[in-house]
Design an enzyme around this catalytic site. Structure first.
Site, PDB file in Angstrom:
ATOM      1  N   CYS A  81       0.801  -1.218   0.000  1.00 45.97           N
ATOM      2  CA  CYS A  81       0.000   0.000   0.000  1.00 45.97           C
ATOM      3  C   CYS A  81       0.839   1.276   0.000  1.00 45.97           C
ATOM      4  O   CYS A  81       0.310   2.368  -0.222  1.00 45.97           O
ATOM      5  CB  CYS A  81      -0.950   0.009   1.190  1.00 45.97           C
ATOM      6  N   HIS A 345      -8.877   3.525  -2.465  1.00 43.03           N
ATOM      7  CA  HIS A 345      -7.521   3.035  -2.208  1.00 43.03           C
ATOM      8  C   HIS A 345      -7.022   2.095  -3.302  1.00 43.03           C
ATOM      9  O   HIS A 345      -6.861   0.890  -3.088  1.00 43.03           O
ATOM     10  CB  HIS A 345      -7.502   2.342  -0.843  1.00 43.03           C
TER      11      HIS A 345
END
Length: 396
Positions: A81, A345
């Site tokens: 991430c 995201h």
């Protein structure tokens, strides 16, 4: 040598499969917007760092080729991430090191619907890069039949509640704030406003986290043009420039695993270490920051990050968000974009989308989201497995 962001761009973040586009289409859109924002052609770019997690090897080249076939080096970056901010860090290092005067950092992701598995491979825990992390969780909490990433962060939330008396309402207050912020962001995946009670009443993903406290899977791309001071002067880009004052990346140390706590294993020690390095290198502290974009993959991680960045003392983050200190009218505005929870995201794009939002804020170009008088911004991006990147930006 100093490094500056002079152009940023991003696509709207969208629910996977809601739009008929390929990853190179979204990368072209974000990259073109960043170049246009800087007012320079792709032919000026000397190197490209491209971040993504779920596409094949050399997908970075396939994406960058849509901007131009100039033969410049293209580097493929995957750091879970934290991928987007890792691509930005590479670009900054090329410039600060005097290797290049103009570098494009590009990040994208085309994802599948549904919760993420236990790592970018999405499968077998025994061979997963994060097997050590999940082993710590399983030893402390067992393993439940809930989405793995929500489970490890949800267990961190349970620990925080047990240790400090943090409440479910305080966790939900993080999500309520970020959903409220995203209502003013046309690039956000979600623009619905939810109350704390509505967030608490939503479907439970892993107790105490409900669906509205979890970042979604998303498609999207973001980009930033990073240049040297020499390039800035030569091309008259002072009016577009935001200085990367300092930046640090840390990875796990023994501290992440020694306590057996999910709070530590999901990255709080990494975030704290990266922040301290940035404060020392920049000569600026959290007290100098006006606006923050941080990694709220789950509501609890925003609370953990408040503490890691020094915005409050240990265990005080629930009270901090409840006080209104992290929204408009408070001490800082945190995640004016809506954050990961509401903006979306797409893993490879997230860190660069944070940079884009802060660039707009520090230029005074954020429209109705504008944080009044913002001069210093901080970005925090974390990837389980692990990497934490903290970036200090300042209006040039």
């Amino acid at each position: 040598m100093k490094a500056y962001i002079v152009g940023v761009g991003m696509t709207k973040f969208e629910k996977p499969e809601s739009r008929d586009w390929r990853y190179w289409d979204m990368a072209k859109e974000a990259g073109t917007k960043a170049l246009d924002d800087a007012g320079i052609p792709y032919g000026k770019v000397q190197q490209v760092s491209v971040g993504y997690c779920f596409q094949a090897s050399t997908a970075g080249q396939r994406a960058a080729y849509e901007l131009g076939l100039t033969g410049v080096p293209v580097y493929n970056v995957n750091n879970n991430c934290a991928t987007g901010s890792t691509a930005l860090m590479m670009a900054r290092q090329f410039v600060e090191g005097g290797i290049s005067d103009c570098v494009l950092a590009l990040g994208f992701e085309k994802m599948k619907r549904g919760a993420l598995g236990g790592g970018s491979d999405g499968g077998d825990f025994a061979t997963s890069p994060v097997a050590r992390h999940y082993g710590v969780m399983a030893a402390a909490h067992g393993f439940e039949m809930t989405p793995p990433t929500a489970q490890i962060f949800g267990n961190a939330a349970r620990e925080h509640m047990e240790r400090y008396g943090t409440t479910q309402a305080q966790l939900a207050a993080v999500a309520a704030k970020n959903h409220r912020h995203s209502a003013d962001n046309p690039n956000a995946q979600f623009q619905d406003v939810w109350t704390v009670d509505e967030i608490l009443a939503a479907k439970t993903i892993h107790r105490p986290l409900t669906k509205l406290q979890c970042s979604p899977t998303s498609d999207g791309a973001a980009a930033a043009v990073v240049v040297s001071e020499r390039f800035l002067v030569q091309h008259g880009l002072h009016g577009r420039a935001v200085e990367i004052v300092a930046q640090a990346m840390t990875t796990d140390t023994g501290e992440s695993f020694a306590s057996g706590s999910c709070i530590d294993v999901v990255g709080k020690p990494m975030s704290r270490a990266a922040a301290l390095q940035v404060y020392e290198a920049s000569g600026l502290g959290i007290e100098d920051v006006d606006v923050v974009e941080l990694h709220d993959c789950f509501s609890v991680n925003e609370l953990l990050t408040y503490e890691a960045l020094g915005m409050c003392g240990e265990g005080e983050s629930g009270k901090l968000v409840e006080s209104g200190a992290t929204t408009y009218g408070g001490r800082w505005v945190v995640n004016p974009s809506g954050g990961l929870i509401s903006k979306g995201h797409p893993l490879g794009a997230t860190g660069l989308a944070q940079a884009a939002e802060l660039t707009w804020q520090l230029r005074g170009e954020a429209g109705v989201r504008q944080v009044a008088g913002a001069r210093v911004g901080l970005a925090h991006n974390i990837g389980l497995g692990g990497a934490a990147v903290v970036t200090m930006l300042r209006a040039a």
